[in-house]
Scaffold this motif. Structure first.
Motif, PDB file in Angstrom:
ATOM      1  N   VAL A 311       0.867  -1.185   0.000  1.00  0.00           N
ATOM      2  CA  VAL A 311       0.000   0.000   0.000  1.00  0.00           C
ATOM      3  C   VAL A 311       0.898   1.227   0.000  1.00  0.00           C
ATOM      4  O   VAL A 311       1.752   1.389   0.890  1.00  0.00           O
ATOM      5  CB  VAL A 311      -0.933   0.017   1.233  1.00  0.00           C
ATOM      6  CG1 VAL A 311      -1.703   1.334   1.306  1.00  0.00           C
ATOM      7  CG2 VAL A 311      -1.896  -1.161   1.183  1.00  0.00           C
ATOM      8  N   LEU A 312       0.722   2.092  -0.994  1.00  0.00           N
ATOM      9  CA  LEU A 312       1.565   3.273  -1.139  1.00  0.00           C
ATOM     10  C   LEU A 312       0.755   4.539  -0.897  1.00  0.00           C
ATOM     11  O   LEU A 312      -0.353   4.687  -1.418  1.00  0.00           O
ATOM     12  CB  LEU A 312       2.177   3.325  -2.544  1.00  0.00           C
ATOM     13  CG  LEU A 312       3.187   2.220  -2.878  1.00  0.00           C
ATOM     14  CD1 LEU A 312       3.533   2.249  -4.360  1.00  0.00           C
ATOM     15  CD2 LEU A 312       4.439   2.374  -2.033  1.00  0.00           C
ATOM     16  N   VAL A 313       1.327   5.453  -0.116  1.00  0.00           N
ATOM     17  CA  VAL A 313       0.723   6.771   0.117  1.00  0.00           C
ATOM     18  C   VAL A 313       1.625   7.796  -0.542  1.00  0.00           C
ATOM     19  O   VAL A 313       2.827   7.842  -0.255  1.00  0.00           O
ATOM     20  CB  VAL A 313       0.583   7.065   1.625  1.00  0.00           C
ATOM     21  CG1 VAL A 313      -0.057   8.427   1.847  1.00  0.00           C
ATOM     22  CG2 VAL A 313      -0.243   5.984   2.304  1.00  0.00           C
ATOM     23  N   THR A 314       1.079   8.608  -1.445  1.00  0.00           N
ATOM     24  CA  THR A 314       1.903   9.547  -2.201  1.00  0.00           C
ATOM     25  C   THR A 314       1.428  10.979  -1.991  1.00  0.00           C
ATOM     26  O   THR A 314       0.292  11.223  -1.591  1.00  0.00           O
ATOM     27  CB  THR A 314       1.863   9.237  -3.706  1.00  0.00           C
ATOM     28  OG1 THR A 314       0.582   9.610  -4.225  1.00  0.00           O
ATOM     29  CG2 THR A 314       2.083   7.758  -3.972  1.00  0.00           C
ATOM     30  N   GLY A 315       2.320  11.899  -2.285  1.00  0.00           N
ATOM     31  CA  GLY A 315       2.005  13.317  -2.140  1.00  0.00           C
ATOM     32  C   GLY A 315       3.264  14.096  -1.814  1.00  0.00           C
ATOM     33  O   GLY A 315       4.297  13.518  -1.457  1.00  0.00           O
ATOM     34  N   THR A 411       5.054  11.478  -5.608  1.00  0.00           N
ATOM     35  CA  THR A 411       4.515  11.615  -6.958  1.00  0.00           C
ATOM     36  C   THR A 411       3.295  12.524  -6.919  1.00  0.00           C
ATOM     37  O   THR A 411       2.755  12.816  -5.851  1.00  0.00           O
ATOM     38  CB  THR A 411       4.106  10.244  -7.551  1.00  0.00           C
ATOM     39  OG1 THR A 411       3.155   9.629  -6.668  1.00  0.00           O
ATOM     40  CG2 THR A 411       5.305   9.328  -7.699  1.00  0.00           C
ATOM     41  N   ASN A 412       2.852  12.974  -8.095  1.00  0.00           N
ATOM     42  CA  ASN A 412       1.753  13.945  -8.147  1.00  0.00           C
ATOM     43  C   ASN A 412       0.391  13.322  -7.889  1.00  0.00           C
ATOM     44  O   ASN A 412      -0.482  13.940  -7.275  1.00  0.00           O
ATOM     45  CB  ASN A 412       1.736  14.652  -9.511  1.00  0.00           C
ATOM     46  CG  ASN A 412       2.885  15.630  -9.657  1.00  0.00           C
ATOM     47  OD1 ASN A 412       3.339  16.193  -8.666  1.00  0.00           O
ATOM     48  ND2 ASN A 412       3.372  15.798 -10.874  1.00  0.00           N
ATOM     49  N   THR A 439      -2.821   5.537  -2.622  1.00  0.00           N
ATOM     50  CA  THR A 439      -3.620   6.712  -2.287  1.00  0.00           C
ATOM     51  C   THR A 439      -2.749   7.957  -2.410  1.00  0.00           C
ATOM     52  O   THR A 439      -1.638   8.004  -1.868  1.00  0.00           O
ATOM     53  CB  THR A 439      -4.232   6.610  -0.865  1.00  0.00           C
ATOM     54  OG1 THR A 439      -4.837   7.836  -0.513  1.00  0.00           O
ATOM     55  CG2 THR A 439      -3.183   6.271   0.172  1.00  0.00           C
ATOM     56  N   ALA A 440      -3.242   8.922  -3.175  1.00  0.00           N
ATOM     57  CA  ALA A 440      -2.576  10.224  -3.289  1.00  0.00           C
ATOM     58  C   ALA A 440      -3.346  11.210  -2.422  1.00  0.00           C
ATOM     59  O   ALA A 440      -4.570  11.102  -2.293  1.00  0.00           O
ATOM     60  CB  ALA A 440      -2.565  10.686  -4.740  1.00  0.00           C
TER      61      ALA A 440
END
Length: 558
Positions: A311-315, A411-412, A439-440
């Motif tokens: 599970v990746l959280v991006t921002g 990442t965007n 999730t971004a």
């Protein structure tokens, strides 16, 4: 005496008086008024071949006052004028005082170039510099409250103890810093910036994502401020040439502690210090308080509750990724599960979770920590950030072999995260098989519920920001911030709300990844599956009256 300006008896009498009053011969000679200060200075300059300078021509803004310690300046009667390369030009009235010059040279570690000045003017300048350094602290607005807060550090070194003892004399600085920290906590600030410049020193708070200046203490105390913060953060106060990282804990009460992550950065005018405020209570808010929509929350909980997967959280930095991850870890944290985290550094201590600080200098990288975790019988692994191919490969292998792995990426949006992994060098089939959800997120300022005002915006403008004709059915009211705000908020905003794009990896997305599809292909598939992008999620928050269109436009991309 050689210049016939003074008799031998007069000289002996002045010397005897100077010794009895622990003064210098030159100072006592000027006080006696037998010879004017300017005549003494001219005679000394001619006799010793040093240049003569009039201190009345000096601008206090350009004096490097803190190069020489104030106590040494008073005892040696030597004042810094200007530094050029490794040479420090110093003002003195008595060129025969070689011991004083040796003491100053030892303290500053530079070659000295003496300049002769008038003794009475030198006294006034030294008093002025010392006064601006010390008495200006007493005039700072510290307030009448009691700020006797306990500050816990992890250091037990003799150097830190000695530095702490030295700071006792600077009680106003200690009290002032405690007030700055307490005010920041009460305002809900996330960061405190201490910034030295050539002619002023300022302190700024980041409140709800916006930096605001809150104070301009005297420039003369910048070194004392930096030293005090370093002492309580267990940093090396003697090291001013390289960045340092540390942490400290502020004990507000028996039930509430606030952690600070401290970072120092050498700049041309001193050290900039940024303190990140880490409130442990933010990690235990619960997923309901983060602002996920019901469908998004269900998808996230479903993904982290699986026995394995990535599970990746991006921002971007400051978008709340850490709080989201910690919230997920808190949901999973129970006695039957072994959870390990590798962070840089561990921001919020969580009881029941094994947290490791990575240390690249010592070889404890994210990848090395991850390898060690796999030998520790883990169920859930959290990696602070995937920065390189080695870490990404290890995370995907762990996720593919029966472990739940949580991590972050810069990442965007969610679809571009998959192409970022491909660009790192991760094989597409590994991504497709291991990644279960991305999730971004962004943080937008929340409208103050006490003073938000209804506003009217033309239909065309609403359509241009992303609303559809179906959205504009007249069933909801658009709100904006009240100009100037109220007593409960900052310019019409109070707190922040999360905007999310939660994208489970479906079978069709996995096929696109296996075919080396790009971010646009994945985004199109996500749209077909009804997954809202960041802009759509933000516009929904506007419909709910939680934030403004201006905020959504500033934090999301079209």
């Amino acid at each position: 005496m050689q210049e016939k300006l003074l008799s031998e008896d007069e000289a002996n009498a002045i010397q005897t008086l100077a010794l009895s009053q622990q003064s210098t011969f030159v100072t006592q000679l000027v006080k006696s008024k037998k010879i004017s200060a300017i005549k003494v200075a001219e005679t000394a300059a001619n006799a010793f071949g040093f240049p003569l300078f009039d201190l009345d021509a000096l601008n206090i803004d350009y004096v490097p006052a803190k190069v020489i310690d104030s106590k040494l300046m008073q005892s040696s009667r030597v004042m810094s004028l200007q530094s050029r390369g490794n040479t420090l030009f110093v003002a003195l009235s008595d060129p025969t005082n070689l011991h004083a010059l040796d003491d100053v040279q030892f303290q500053v570690g530079m070659a000295l170039s003496p300049v002769v000045v008038e003794d009475d003017k030198l006294s006034k300048w030294i008093d002025k510099i010392v006064e601006s350094s010390d008495t200006s602290l007493k005039s700072m607005d510290i307030g009448d409250g009691d700020f006797d807060l306990d500050i816990e550090t992890d250091s037990s070194s003799a150097e830190a103890d000695a530095a702490t003892s030295a700071e006792v004399d600077d009680a106003p600085v200690v009290k002032y810093i405690q007030k700055i920290l307490l005010d920041a906590i009460n305002l809900g600030a996330s960061d405190i910036h201490f910034e030295p410049y050539e002619k002023f020193y300022r302190i700024r708070y980041r409140v709800d994502g916006i930096l605001k200046e809150v104070a301009q203490p005297p420039l003369a105390i910048k070194e004392k401020m930096a030293s005090r913060i370093k002492v309580i953060s267990s940093l090396d106060i003697a090291e001013k040439r390289v960045p340092q990282d540390g942490r400290m804990k502020l004990v507000l009460s028996k039930t509430r502690n606030i952690d600070f992550r401290v970072s120092t950065l050498p700049m041309i005018n001193g050290e900039k210090i940024v303190m990140r405020i880490l409130d442990p209570s933010s990690a235990t808010l619960g997923i309901e308080a983060l602002g996920y929509e019901p469908a998004q929350k269900e998808a996230l909980l479903s993904a982290v509750s699986r026995p394995y997967g990535l599970v990746l959280v991006t921002g971007p930095t400051g978008s709340g990724k850490t709080v989201s991850l910690y919230t997920c870890l808190n949901i999973l944290n129970n006695p039957g599960i072994n959870i390990s985290t590798a962070e840089d550094p561990a921001e919020i201590p969580l009881p029941g979770i094994n947290q490791v600080n990575v240390n690249d200098k010592q070889g404890l990288t994210f990848a090395a920590a991850l390898k060690a975790f796999l030998r520790q019988d883990p169920d859930v692994i959290m990696i602070g950030e995937i920065r390189d191919l080695e870490t990404a490969d290890m995370a995907i292998k762990a996720a593919s072999t029966g472990h739940m792995v949580l991590s972050t990426l810069h990442t965007n949006d969610a679809p571009s995260t998959l192409t970022r992994l491909m660009n790192m060098g991760v094989a597409p089939f590994n991504i497709a098989s291991a990644v279960s959800l991305i999730t971004a997120q962004r943080l937008a300022r929340r409208l103050c519920k006490h003073c938000k005002v209804p506003i009217d915006v033309p239909k065309e403008a609403l359509l241009s920001v992303g609303y559809t004709e179906a959205d504009l059915d007249g069933s909801w009211q658009l709100y904006g911030p009240k100009e100037g705000g109220c007593d409960m908020c900052n310019d019409g905003y109070k707190g922040r709300v999360g905007i999310y794009q939660v994208m489970p990896i479906s079978e069709e997305m996995s096929r696109i990844i296996m075919k080396n599809g790009n971010a646009i292909d994945i985004a199109d598939q996500a749209k077909r599956e009804g997954i809202s992008d960041l802009r759509k999620s933000g516009l929904l928050k506007v419909k709910q009256g939680l934030t403004s269109i201006a905020e959504v436009e500033s934090v999301t991309n079209e």
